[in-house]
Design a protein around this motif. Structure first.
Motif, mmCIF file in Angstrom:
data_model
loop_
_atom_site.group_PDB
_atom_site.id
_atom_site.type_symbol
_atom_site.label_atom_id
_atom_site.label_comp_id
_atom_site.label_asym_id
_atom_site.label_seq_id
_atom_site.Cartn_x
_atom_site.Cartn_y
_atom_site.Cartn_z
ATOM 1 N N THR A 83 1.540 24.800 -1.865
ATOM 2 C CA THR A 83 2.146 26.212 -2.368
ATOM 3 C C THR A 83 1.564 26.694 -0.544
ATOM 4 O O THR A 83 1.501 26.293 0.013
ATOM 5 N N LEU A 84 2.709 27.997 -0.672
ATOM 6 C CA LEU A 84 2.766 28.549 0.120
ATOM 7 C C LEU A 84 1.841 28.867 1.281
ATOM 8 O O LEU A 84 0.005 29.259 0.176
ATOM 9 N N ASN A 85 1.199 28.180 2.364
ATOM 10 C CA ASN A 85 0.125 28.473 3.315
ATOM 11 C C ASN A 85 -1.336 27.875 2.749
ATOM 12 O O ASN A 85 -2.097 27.682 3.818
ATOM 13 N N ASP A 86 -0.994 26.682 2.050
ATOM 14 C CA ASP A 86 -1.557 25.585 1.895
ATOM 15 C C ASP A 86 -1.967 24.822 2.878
ATOM 16 O O ASP A 86 -1.347 24.174 3.359
ATOM 17 N N VAL A 87 -3.692 24.560 3.509
ATOM 18 C CA VAL A 87 -3.211 23.129 4.530
ATOM 19 C C VAL A 87 -3.422 22.185 4.205
ATOM 20 O O VAL A 87 -4.065 21.776 2.734
ATOM 21 N N VAL A 88 -2.732 21.049 4.788
ATOM 22 C CA VAL A 88 -2.294 19.790 4.437
ATOM 23 C C VAL A 88 -3.202 18.872 5.453
ATOM 24 O O VAL A 88 -2.523 19.290 6.538
ATOM 25 N N VAL A 89 -3.919 18.049 4.830
ATOM 26 C CA VAL A 89 -4.618 16.712 5.699
ATOM 27 C C VAL A 89 -3.661 15.211 5.716
ATOM 28 O O VAL A 89 -4.266 14.762 4.142
ATOM 29 N N MET A 90 -3.488 14.582 6.346
ATOM 30 C CA MET A 90 -3.720 13.507 5.743
ATOM 31 C C MET A 90 -4.406 12.245 6.261
ATOM 32 O O MET A 90 -5.065 12.272 7.288
ATOM 33 N N VAL A 91 -5.004 11.597 5.005
ATOM 34 C CA VAL A 91 -5.784 10.956 4.860
ATOM 35 C C VAL A 91 -5.230 8.997 5.670
ATOM 36 O O VAL A 91 -4.415 9.015 4.731
ATOM 37 N N ILE A 92 -5.502 7.931 6.604
ATOM 38 C CA ILE A 92 -4.719 7.094 6.432
ATOM 39 C C ILE A 92 -5.870 6.024 6.161
ATOM 40 O O ILE A 92 -7.292 6.270 7.099
ATOM 41 N N ASP A 93 -5.657 4.290 5.986
ATOM 42 C CA ASP A 93 -6.610 4.137 5.842
ATOM 43 C C ASP A 93 -6.112 2.522 5.972
ATOM 44 O O ASP A 93 -5.350 2.157 5.936
ATOM 45 N N PHE A 94 -7.059 2.500 6.496
ATOM 46 C CA PHE A 94 -6.261 0.235 7.601
ATOM 47 C C PHE A 94 -7.117 -0.618 5.931
ATOM 48 O O PHE A 94 -6.957 -1.749 6.594
ATOM 49 N N THR A 95 -7.858 -0.745 4.976
ATOM 50 C CA THR A 95 -9.459 -1.237 4.280
ATOM 51 C C THR A 95 -8.770 -1.144 3.177
ATOM 52 O O THR A 95 -7.545 -0.502 2.619
ATOM 53 N N PRO A 96 -8.670 -2.506 2.323
ATOM 54 C CA PRO A 96 -7.924 -2.426 0.794
ATOM 55 C C PRO A 96 -7.987 -0.903 0.074
ATOM 56 O O PRO A 96 -8.887 -0.564 0.120
ATOM 57 N N PRO A 97 -7.270 -1.106 -0.934
ATOM 58 C CA PRO A 97 -7.205 1.000 -1.544
ATOM 59 C C PRO A 97 -9.312 0.084 -2.582
ATOM 60 O O PRO A 97 -9.632 -0.332 -2.930
ATOM 61 N N VAL A 98 -9.447 2.058 -3.185
ATOM 62 C CA VAL A 98 -10.157 1.833 -3.603
ATOM 63 C C VAL A 98 -9.844 3.105 -5.277
ATOM 64 O O VAL A 98 -8.518 3.522 -4.327
ATOM 65 N N VAL A 99 -9.897 3.011 -5.594
ATOM 66 C CA VAL A 99 -9.847 4.147 -6.990
ATOM 67 C C VAL A 99 -11.311 4.771 -7.183
ATOM 68 O O VAL A 99 -12.315 4.431 -7.709
ATOM 69 N N VAL A 100 -11.240 5.783 -7.043
ATOM 70 C CA VAL A 100 -12.443 6.860 -7.212
ATOM 71 C C VAL A 100 -11.916 8.199 -8.223
ATOM 72 O O VAL A 100 -10.974 9.175 -7.555
ATOM 73 N N ASP A 101 -12.542 8.223 -8.880
ATOM 74 C CA ASP A 101 -11.691 9.065 -10.126
ATOM 75 C C ASP A 101 -12.938 10.827 -9.279
ATOM 76 O O ASP A 101 -13.960 10.842 -9.367
ATOM 77 N N LEU A 102 -11.861 11.437 -9.456
ATOM 78 C CA LEU A 102 -13.144 12.749 -8.974
ATOM 79 C C LEU A 102 -12.786 13.880 -10.005
ATOM 80 O O LEU A 102 -13.429 14.929 -9.503
#
Length: 102
Positions: free
Chosen positions: A11-30
């Motif tokens: 959406t126009l003007n919504d702020v985007v942050v990219m998160v990077i991780d070097f550890t094995p993936p987790v799966v967390v239901d939010l």
């Protein structure tokens, strides 16, 4: 070289942050914290600003070093979207990447 990733359909003007991780993936239901249908896949992330909608753009300079070749990492976009849910954040799917050499 530079790793480039665009986050589209923001959406126009919504702020985007990219998160990077070097550890094995987790799966967390939010869902339990106000983001139904959203899942976090990164556990120990580094966060980088990626602009604002309608297209977020993330760029990461990666040195051409043999010791980095084959290093896997995960990436996930987090969009600050007021009104999208009670948490005010929307999460992309998980991206899997591997550092290569040129």
């Amino acid at each position: 070289d530079t790793f480039v990733l665009d986050v589209t359909n923001v959406t126009l003007n919504d702020v985007v942050v990219m998160v990077i991780d070097f550890t094995p993936p987790v799966v967390v239901d939010l869902s339990g914290i106000g983001a139904p249908g959203c899942t976090a896949y990164v556990g120990m992330p580094l966060a980088f600003p990626a602009g604002a909608g309608p297209v977020g753009n993330f760029q990461l300079s990666i040195p051409d070093m043999a010791t980095l070749k084959g290093l896997p990492f995960l990436c996930q976009a987090v969009i600050f979207h007021t009104g999208g849910n009670a948490l005010g954040l929307v999460f992309s799917g998980r991206g899997d990447a591997v550092v290569g050499l040129r």
